[in-house]
Design a protein around this motif. Structure first.
Motif: not given
Length: 134
Positions: A50-56, A63-65, A69-79
């Motif tokens: 939730i903090n990550y989303v607020a900042k980034n 967004y659509t669901t 889900l893509l944002v969750i995956e990309n946040a953990i894989q690429k950030d």
């Protein structure tokens, strides 16, 4: 076993999943260590995302669901910075012996760790909408 190790094992709880004599070392580590730590730290992972989303990703809640889900995956894989923070939240609850085993196979265990964490967050995507105003 020292006091910290005893405390951590009791605090994390029991093995999640089955561990047999046929289980690989990675599978045993996953079920004995990673799954209990991920379960224990779940609320912290939610708050962290939730903090990550607020900042980034200010527009995340629109967004659509599928996009969430893509944002969750990309946040953990690429950030890498975010990923390393999440890894730290997990590794901090290892005993010294578990850490010694982890460093011998950290690459494969990191993949397992992050895959399980991604799936855990994805399965709870609805929580991010209800926590939008935190």
């Amino acid at each position: 076993m020292n006091k910290r190790d005893t405390f951590l094992k009791e605090f994390r709880g029991q093995t999640i999943g089955s561990v047999t004599s046929q289980s690989s070392t990675e599978e045993s580590f996953q079920n004995e260590v990673l799954r209990p730590v991920l379960k224990l730290q779940n609320d912290l992972f939610i708050a962290s995302f939730i903090n990550y989303v607020a900042k980034n990703k200010a527009d995340f809640y629109g967004y659509t669901t599928e996009k969430k889900l893509l944002v969750i995956e990309n946040a953990i894989q690429k950030d890498i910075k975010f990923r390393n923070a999440l890894k730290g939240m997990i590794i901090a609850l290892f005993t010294a012996d578990e850490y010694a085993g982890y460093i011998n196979n950290s690459s494969n265990l990191n993949k397992r760790m992050m895959t399980m964490l991604i799936e855990r967050l994805k399965s709870q995507v609805q929580l991010f909408d209800s926590n939008q105003n935190i």
